[in-house]
Design a protein around this motif. Structure first.
Motif, short mmCIF file in Angstrom:
data_model
loop_
_atom_site.label_atom_id
_atom_site.label_comp_id
_atom_site.label_asym_id
_atom_site.label_seq_id
_atom_site.Cartn_x
_atom_site.Cartn_y
_atom_site.Cartn_z
N UNK A 107 0.76 -1.29 -0.07
CA UNK A 107 0.12 -0.13 0.06
C UNK A 107 0.87 1.53 -0.01
N UNK A 108 0.37 2.55 -0.93
CA UNK A 108 0.86 3.11 -0.95
C UNK A 108 0.09 4.81 -1.29
N UNK A 109 0.66 5.40 -1.37
CA UNK A 109 -0.46 6.92 -1.82
C UNK A 109 0.31 7.39 -3.33
N UNK A 110 -1.08 6.94 -4.17
CA UNK A 110 -0.37 7.76 -5.37
C UNK A 110 -1.84 8.80 -6.09
N UNK A 111 -1.36 9.15 -7.37
CA UNK A 111 -2.44 10.03 -7.84
C UNK A 111 -1.93 10.67 -8.84
N UNK A 112 -2.86 10.86 -10.17
CA UNK A 112 -2.28 11.60 -11.06
C UNK A 112 -1.67 13.08 -10.68
N UNK A 113 -1.34 14.03 -11.69
CA UNK A 113 -0.83 14.51 -10.94
C UNK A 113 -1.38 16.39 -11.40
N UNK A 114 -1.79 16.83 -9.93
CA UNK A 114 -2.38 17.83 -10.10
C UNK A 114 -3.94 17.47 -9.58
N UNK A 115 -3.46 16.13 -9.31
CA UNK A 115 -4.85 15.45 -8.27
C UNK A 115 -4.31 14.96 -6.47
N UNK A 118 -4.59 9.18 -3.42
CA UNK A 118 -5.22 8.54 -1.79
C UNK A 118 -3.89 7.00 -1.79
N UNK A 119 -4.63 5.89 -1.06
CA UNK A 119 -3.99 4.87 -0.43
C UNK A 119 -4.41 4.42 -1.71
N UNK A 120 -3.55 3.73 -2.53
CA UNK A 120 -3.75 2.73 -3.13
C UNK A 120 -2.79 1.49 -3.34
N UNK A 121 -3.39 -0.28 -3.47
CA UNK A 121 -2.37 -0.90 -3.34
C UNK A 121 -2.09 -1.83 -5.15
N UNK A 131 -6.29 -1.37 -6.53
CA UNK A 131 -7.46 -1.01 -5.94
C UNK A 131 -6.96 0.17 -5.38
N UNK A 132 -8.44 1.09 -5.50
CA UNK A 132 -7.52 2.22 -4.65
C UNK A 132 -8.88 3.10 -3.89
N UNK A 133 -8.20 3.66 -2.65
CA UNK A 133 -9.22 3.40 -1.80
C UNK A 133 -9.91 5.00 -1.81
N UNK A 134 -11.01 5.13 -2.41
CA UNK A 134 -10.89 6.26 -3.18
C UNK A 134 -11.97 7.26 -1.89
N UNK A 135 -12.21 6.62 -0.95
CA UNK A 135 -12.59 6.85 0.51
C UNK A 135 -11.45 7.61 1.29
N UNK A 136 -10.18 7.52 0.96
CA UNK A 136 -8.92 8.30 1.56
C UNK A 136 -8.38 9.64 0.81
N UNK A 168 -12.28 -1.73 1.30
CA UNK A 168 -12.75 -0.12 1.29
C UNK A 168 -13.66 0.25 2.20
N UNK A 169 -13.95 0.97 1.98
CA UNK A 169 -15.38 1.81 3.22
C UNK A 169 -14.65 2.78 3.74
N UNK A 170 -15.30 3.46 5.18
CA UNK A 170 -15.24 4.81 5.34
C UNK A 170 -13.86 4.23 6.47
#
Length: 313
Positions: A107-115, A118-121, A131-136, A168-170
């Motif tokens: 698990x790590x932190x990721x995201x597109x440039x300028x976005x 979120x936590x990603x696996x 998987x990307x944990x959208x709630x994070x 996932x989840x809250x």
């Protein structure tokens, strides 16, 4: 007028003869490995100085290394033979913190440039995102660990400890915290929670199955440094690797805290700089991040043109 220097300008001043003095300073960072008794560390690989994180080691001995390439943040894998390769597709931006989840995920932190990140696996060793944990999305965690069964992630964000299921989840806000590690030893796995209080840094043991927290006490002139504890700070024998400050040293160092005896002993690691984020490796050695300081002083003087030169007037 430009003054080329080989490091970051730290300060400058002018001399009475018109000279310009420029002081530069750099803080290169390296991943270190050394025995639990201390000694001369092996310098394994260079790390981006602005992306320091707790060491993360895979089951095959490879390391996850943060770096910055062409202005974009990346995670690289340092293989046991020392070779570096990208962990993810080049189009993916990834940053610390990171944690091994179960046997084949990280698990790590990721995201597109300028976005917002979120936590990603992703899978190990392929680096395939599953998987990307959208709630994070939008969090900026300082620590990230996984439960021993690989079903729950714990992260510290904004002074609080949160838990979220790997599926996932809250997120659930559990308590105040500034760092977190996992003690996976049977029969009662627990979290080691760091809290930076006004009178110093404190550690608490929080059972995963529930129950009251227990303070981890120690007796020593050393003080725990207010930087997050590593996720794998707890060793096979229960000793906790921590970053400490000492009244007799300018630099931060590594110490082992034994909860059974309340002893906190600094390790004699021969490194000229800060040694921090200590973590136990799979072979019983310790891993840490070493940050040294390199400075230089430059003097620039105006040159008087030679009247005999072709370009002189």
């Amino acid at each position: 007028m430009l003054f080329p220097v080989t490091g970051k300008a730290w300060s400058l001043d002018a001399g009475p003869d018109g000279s310009l003095f420029v002081s530069t300073m750099d803080n290169p960072a390296e991943l270190l490995r050394f025995p639990a008794a201390g000694g001369v560390p092996d310098q394994l690989v260079t790390i981006a100085g602005n992306l320091l994180m707790s060491p993360v080691q895979f089951s095959d001995g490879g390391m996850l290394i943060p770096n910055q390439v062409l202005g974009r943040r990346r995670l690289l894998v340092s293989a046991p033979d020392g070779q570096l390769r990208p962990f993810l597709d080049l189009g993916e931006q990834a940053t610390p913190p990171a944690a091994v989840v179960g046997e084949n995920l990280v698990a790590f932190l990721s995201g597109g440039v300028g976005q917002p990140p979120l936590i990603t696996l992703a899978t190990v060793p392929e680096g395939r995102i599953v998987r990307r944990l959208e709630s994070t999305r939008g969090i900026t965690p300082q620590s990230l660990v996984a439960s021993p069964d690989g079903r729950t992630l714990y992260y510290v964000n904004g002074g609080s400890l949160f838990a979220i299921g790997v599926e996932g989840g809250a997120p659930r806000n559990l308590r105040a915290a500034n760092g977190v590690a996992v003690d996976s030893r049977s029969p009662s796995p627990s979290l080691i929670v760091q809290v930076n209080e006004q009178d110093g840094v404190k550690l608490y043991r929080v059972p995963l199955e529930g129950g009251s927290q227990l303070p981890i006490l120690f007796t020593s002139p050393l003080r725990l440094a207010p930087i997050p504890i590593s996720g794998t700070a707890v060793g096979p024998d229960g000793r906790i690797a921590v970053t400490v400050t000492s009244p007799d040293s300018w630099f931060r160092g590594v110490a082992l805290l034994d909860p059974a005896t309340a002893a906190l002993e600094r390790l004699p690691v021969l490194f000229s700089g800060d040694v921090q984020y200590p973590a136990w490796s799979r072979d019983g050695n310790l891993l840490a991040v070493g940050v040294s300081t390199r400075s230089s002083l430059w003097r620039f003087q105006a040159q008087t043109p030679d009247p005999k030169s072709p370009g002189a007037r």
